[in-house]
Structure formats: structure tokens, C-alpha cells
Design an enzyme around this catalytic site. Structure first.
Site, PDB file in Angstrom:
ATOM      1  N   SER A 151      -0.135  -6.147   4.612  1.00 55.89           N
ATOM      2  CA  SER A 151      -0.759  -4.834   4.435  1.00 55.89           C
ATOM      3  C   SER A 151      -1.015  -4.593   2.957  1.00 55.89           C
ATOM      4  CB  SER A 151       0.157  -3.730   4.975  1.00 55.89           C
ATOM      5  OG  SER A 151      -0.293  -2.447   4.582  1.00 55.89           O
ATOM      6  N   TYR A 164       8.623  -0.318   4.997  1.00 57.87           N
ATOM      7  CA  TYR A 164       7.413  -1.021   5.423  1.00 57.87           C
ATOM      8  C   TYR A 164       6.787  -1.784   4.262  1.00 57.87           C
ATOM      9  CZ  TYR A 164       2.795  -1.715   7.553  1.00 57.87           C
ATOM     10  OH  TYR A 164       1.631  -2.255   8.056  1.00 57.87           O
TER      11      TYR A 164
END
Length: 266
Positions: A151, A164
Site C-alpha cells: 500500500s 497497517y
């Protein structure tokens, strides 16, 4: 002439070698959309995720090119068994896409190391275990392609994404370290860094998501990037540029901007 060329194309497709792909995290979102896209391109796809029902639904959307192999990637023995089952039924894996992962927001006031561990075990350790299983065979035959979905959150620390972002940053560093060696063995490696993509996970967000794209758009970009042999496949480009520029700023300016992303105090 058109009849002849069509016949030739059909004959070529019948004689072309079968291409086998394995996609984890395929029950929804990017993984699901990519499986459908690759199936349209003629690949035979082994799809894995924890939800057997969702995988069965996905397989039903194809003409037999998508085959379900339920799997929780946090279990190393289960990965070994699943890869063996795929190879026994479909053949050697030419392309592996590791998209299994989860996401939740966390802040300093409610930081929980147990939840952090859950994120690390799925997003990071699960991917590492899949790599451990898939790389030796590709290295031995000096061919194959691997893609790891990370990401743009791995570029810079953002409020609410401590866990995350940490896992996605680790995936980026891991792949960057592995790339030269794998390349020397004839194995292609790509890191996929999406921005905001409309998936069941991002729909939980309660804040505006700039440059949001559909999972189908994401799958198109990934498929094109893999076909071109790109190392980093990042999208949408506006989000990628914004995050990379943010990372390059001096800490004082970077924190001045990221403070604006804090959730309002109760």
C-alpha cells in the site's frame, strides 16, 4: 480472410501452454477483481482466502478457469498443503499474487499490541510464509512471477495507520531486498502499492478518501503492470505522487500536515 485469422487464433489458443496463477486474499476486493481479469485473459486461477463460500461464488462466475482452494495464510502447514493441492490439480504455479491482508485504524489513545500482532501475522508473516513456499520451485526452474500487494500507506506514517502502515512498509522493504536475487535466478517480483480502492475494508472508513478507484480499475492496472514486468505497480498516480512528496518533506513540515489528519477529540 477474417474467418481464416479467427481460426488461426482459436488454434493458437488451443496449443498455447496453460498458465497457472495463484491469488491469495481473493474472496473480495482487489484479489477477486484480479482473478476475474486474469481469467478473461486465459489464465487458470487458483484462488485462496478464508471464506470458502465467497471463493465458491467467485469460481461460479468463471467458465471453470477459477478453482477455489480455501486457506488461512497464517497457518504455515496449511499453505504447504494448499500449494501441493494446487500443483497436483492444476500444475506448476507460474504467477503468485499475495493479496491477503486486513486493515483497521488505530491511534495512540487506544493502541493495542494484540491487534498489532494480528495485523502483522496476517499482512506480513502470512505473506512471508507464502513466499517461503513458492520461491524455491521458481528459483529451481529459473522462471515465474510473484506480486506482493502492499500500500502507499507504507511510504509514510499516517495517523490511524500505525499497525497497517508498519506492515505495508515492511512488505516494501522485504521485496526491495529480495528483488535483485530473485531477478538473478530468472524470477520476476513486483510490489503493488495501491492508494484508496473501493473494497469491503475501505468502506469502513469514516473519512474522505481522495482519488478513490474501483477494484476493477485496480485489477486492470495490476494486470497491465505484471504483463509489462514492472517492479513497482502504484496507483492511482495522483495519490502516489502526493504520498511520495509527503515522505520527502522535512519532518517539521510533514508532521504539520499529518496533524491535520487526526480525528477530532471527543
Amino acid at each position: 480472410m477474417e474467418t481464416i485469422s479467427t481460426t488461426r487464433r482459436a488454434d493458437a489458443s488451443q496449443t498455447a501452454p496453460r498458465r497457472i496463477a495463484w491469488i491469495t486474499g481473493a474472496s473480495s476486493g482487489i484479489g477477486r477483481a484480479l482473478a476475474l481479469r486474469l481469467a478473461r485473459d486465459g489464465w487458470t486461477i487458483a484462488v485462496s482466502a478464508r471464506s470458502a463460500d465467497e471463493l465458491a461464488s467467485l469460481a461460479a462466475e468463471s467458465d471453470g478457469r477459477i478453482v477455489a482452494f480455501p486457506l488461512d495464510v497464517t497457518g504455515k502447514a496449511a499453505i504447504d498443503q494448499t500449494v501441493q493441492a494446487i500443483e497436483d490439480r492444476l500444475g506448476s504455479i507460474d504467477l503468485a499474487v499475495f493479496a491477503a491482508g486486513t486493515y483497521f485504524r488505530d491511534y495512540a489513545v487506544d493502541f493495542d499490541s494484540a491487534r498489532f500482532r494480528t495485523m502483522v501475522e496476517l499482512n506480513l508473516i502470512g505473506t512471508a510464509q507464502c513466499l517461503e513456499k513458492i520461491m524455491p520451485a521458481m528459483i529451481a526452474r529459473r522462471s515465474g512471477q510473484i506480486a506482493v500487494v502492499a500500500s502507499v500507506s507504507g511510504y509514510v506514517g499516517l495517523p490511524g495507520a500505525a499497525s497497517y502502515g508498519a506492515t505495508k512498509a515492511a512488505l516494501n522493504v522485504m521485496c526491495e531486498a529480495l528483488y535483485p536475487e530473485l531477478r538473478s535466478h530468472g524470477v520476476k517480483l513486483s510490489i503493488v502499492n495501491p492508494g484508496f480502492v473501493d473494497t469491503p475494508l475501505t468502506r469502513k472508513n469514516d473519512f474522505p478518501m481522495p482519488f478513490l478507484i474501483s477494484a476493477e480499475e485496480a485489477a486492470e492496472t495490476i494486470a497491465d503492470g505484471l504483463a509489462a514486468g514492472k517492479y513497482e505497480i502504484v496507483f492511482p498516480w495522483k495519490m502516489a505522487v502526493a504520498m511520495k512528496l509527503l515522505h520527502m518533506l522535512p519532518a517539521r513540515l510533514r508532521f504539520a500536515l499529518t496533524r491535520r489528519m487526526l480525528r477530532p477529540q471527543a
